[in-house]
Write an enzyme that holds these catalytic residues in place. Structure first.
Site, mmCIF file in Angstrom:
data_model
loop_
_atom_site.group_PDB
_atom_site.id
_atom_site.type_symbol
_atom_site.label_atom_id
_atom_site.label_comp_id
_atom_site.label_asym_id
_atom_site.label_seq_id
_atom_site.Cartn_x
_atom_site.Cartn_y
_atom_site.Cartn_z
ATOM 1 N N LYS A 1 -60.239 56.854 30.690
ATOM 2 C CA LYS A 1 -60.224 55.991 31.875
ATOM 3 C C LYS A 1 -61.594 55.338 32.082
ATOM 4 C CE LYS A 1 -59.410 54.334 35.971
ATOM 5 N NZ LYS A 1 -58.393 53.499 36.501
ATOM 6 N N GLU B 1 -54.928 55.997 36.370
ATOM 7 C CA GLU B 1 -54.205 54.781 36.711
ATOM 8 C C GLU B 1 -54.879 53.586 36.064
ATOM 9 O OE1 GLU B 1 -51.174 54.612 38.516
ATOM 10 O OE2 GLU B 1 -51.561 52.944 37.171
ATOM 11 N N CYS C 1 -63.676 49.911 40.904
ATOM 12 C CA CYS C 1 -63.683 50.723 39.680
ATOM 13 C C CYS C 1 -64.842 50.456 38.728
ATOM 14 C CB CYS C 1 -62.384 50.533 38.929
ATOM 15 S SG CYS C 1 -61.022 51.441 39.650
#
Ligand code: UDX
Ligand code: ADP
Length: 465
Positions: A221, A162, A277
């Protein structure tokens, strides 16, 4: 293969918005989001859609459009797994706080639990999609659990990281720069990839849907977040130099950002990056590099975190130094606690660390954040284990009104860039503060000249005032 039933495990900041948008854009697909946390599911199901547990601009409208039609929230994990052909795993993978890799590696406890549950329940073939950020080669661990404890059913594992940013989740999901899907290179793997491509193709142009092998997808990612965080640490490193030399970091950022090779985004100097994150993913990258014996690679990326910690610490130290080297017993008002504007998420917010440093100096902290309540503030501070919960409660109080938070304060620290802060009646705030009244703008959101005209002593990041 056309997917009719999707299950998503984890109803958090990633799973919630992502699945709501998929349901909204694919009315023929039934989407069920499950979570072990009963309160969270109850909040997602709250009659008043304004009470859903994740705050994102535009999200409640999307949820309202699909909930009860093809979007469902439930705690019945097994039933949802059983019914679905495709299962997204969107559980949290925080940094390990114990054992091997403590403070660096990702804790995959929740992921493993999901895999075991899927293996135990599945009676038909499933496509399992990693949505959570995971260290490279987690898919392998997932596969091993699924293949060795299952009921003989076949699993395909995809990585579909994501890239949405909180605060802009809905627009990021509706109009993403790209969607990335990693899968096996054999025929079955390619079929699984195509099934997921079909879902996104309902609203995203094909050329923006990239497909790769699983490892490239997982590593992309981590790399994307490491590069983004690196930009923030780079401009923050320059901000300290600006404060010493008479340069203005906003002017420097503008000047370098106009070089098309550098680009204008993500060059805002600040009190430091936060969020669930950046730090976690870089620590992950560092841990992986170390495991492969790549010490220079590990040190290179670790410096991004070291710089960020320094930026938070020096912001707090600057407050103490400016307030005549003592904040003991002084009220310091915090405007903002969330890690950025337009979210109620506070994970790794710079505000937590600045507050912790000021509490060590015995300050009294008064917090106002439009979307964060006292319980969350105290939870964040208690999580650091610096002092007892009782002492945190004594040192920190949250207010529902910004003017009350600032009343009788010696200084204001702006920790989040909420737009509403610009609109306040700053004259009124000034009148009710102790003098001299200080403002430490950790986000460079206030108009420095206007503030100084009112009478504030003003300090921003990256410029000497
Ligand atoms: C990030 C990535 O952007 C997203 O693609 C990924 O999926 C998850 O991690 P997020 O953490 O939600 O998203 O927010 P982001 O907008 O990236 O901001 C992270 C932190 O950096 C915030 O604390 C923000 O205030 C700070 N930041 C960002 C700066 O200090 N300066 C900037 O110029 C940009
Ligand atoms: P993220 O930002 O990655 O979405 P959150 O913490 O907001 O992280 O959301 C993750 C959600 O996953 C939490 O609501 C948590 O309760 C849920 N969760 C974690 N492990 C499991 C599990 N094994 N089964 C179901 N839900 C889980």
């Amino acid at each position: 293969m056309k997917i009719k039933n999707i299950c998503c495990i984890g109803a958090g900041y990633v799973g919630g918005p992502t699945m709501a948008v998929i349901a909204h854009k694919c009315p023929d697909v039934k989407v069920t989001i499950v979570d072990l946390n009963k309160e969270r599911i109850a909040a997602w199901n709250d009659k008043d859609v304004a009470n859903i547990p994740v705050y994102e601009p535009g999200l409640s409208e999307i949820v309202a459009s699909a909930r009860g039609k093809n979007l469902f929230f439930s705690t019945d994990v097994e039933k949802a797994i059983d019914e679905a052909e495709m299962i997204f795993i969107s559980v949290n993978t925080p940094t390990k706080t114990y054992g091997l890799g403590k403070g660096m590696a990702a804790d995959l406890k929740n992921i493993e639990l999901c895999a075991r549950q899927i293996a135990a329940v599945a009676k038909t073939d499933k496509i399992v999609v990693e949505k959570s950020t995971l260290p490279v080669r987690t898919a392998e661990a997932l596969r091993s659990i699924l293949d060795n404890t299952g009921n003989g059913v076949k699993f395909q594992i995809l990585s579909n990281p994501e890239f949405l940013a909180e605060g802009t989740a809905v627009t990021d999901l509706l109009d993403p720069d790209r969607v990335l899907i990693g899968g096996d290179t054999d025929t079955e793997g390619q079929e699984a990839i195509e099934a997921l491509v079909q879902i996104y193709a309902n609203w995203i142009p094909r050329e923006r849907i990239l497909t790769t092998n699983v490892w490239s997808s997982e590593l992309s990612k981590l790399t994307a977040n490491a590069f983004l965080a690196q930009r923030v640490s780079s401009i923050n490193a320059i901000s300290e130099l600006c404060e010493k030399t008479g340069a203005d970091v906003n002017e420097v950022a503008r000047a370098i950002g106009m070089d098309s090779r550098i680009g204008p985004k993500f060059l805002k100097a600040s009190v430091g990056f936060g969020g669930s994150c950046f730090q976690k993913d870089i620590l992950n990258l560092v841990y992986i590099a170390k495991n492969y014996g790549l010490h220079e690679v590990a040190d290179y990326w670790e410096q991004v975190i070291i710089m960020n910690d320094h930026q938070k610490r020096r912001f707090a130290a600057n407050i103490v130094r400016t307030l005549y080297n003592t904040v003991s017993g002084k009220k310091i008002a915090f405007l903002g606690w969330a890690f950025k504007k337009d979210t109620n998420d506070t994970r790794e917010s710079a505000a937590i660390y600045v507050a912790d440093d000021l509490l060590k100096e015995q300050a009294n902290i008064a917090v106002y954040d439009p979307k964060v309540e006292e319980g969350a503030v105290l939870y964040d501070l208690n999580y650091l284990h610096t002092r007892s919960a009782e002492d945190n409660r004594k040192g920190v109080k949250a207010y529902a009104d910004p003017y009350e938070a600032c009343h009788d304060a010696h200084a204001i620290a702006v920790l989040t860039e909420w737009d509403e802060f610009r609109e306040y009646d700053w004259q009124r705030i000034y009148n009710n503060m102790k003098k001299p009244a200080f403002v430490f703008d950790g986000r460079n959101v206030l108009d420095a000249e206007r503030m100084m005209k009112i009478g504030f002593v003003f300090c921003g990041v990256g410029k000497a005032y």
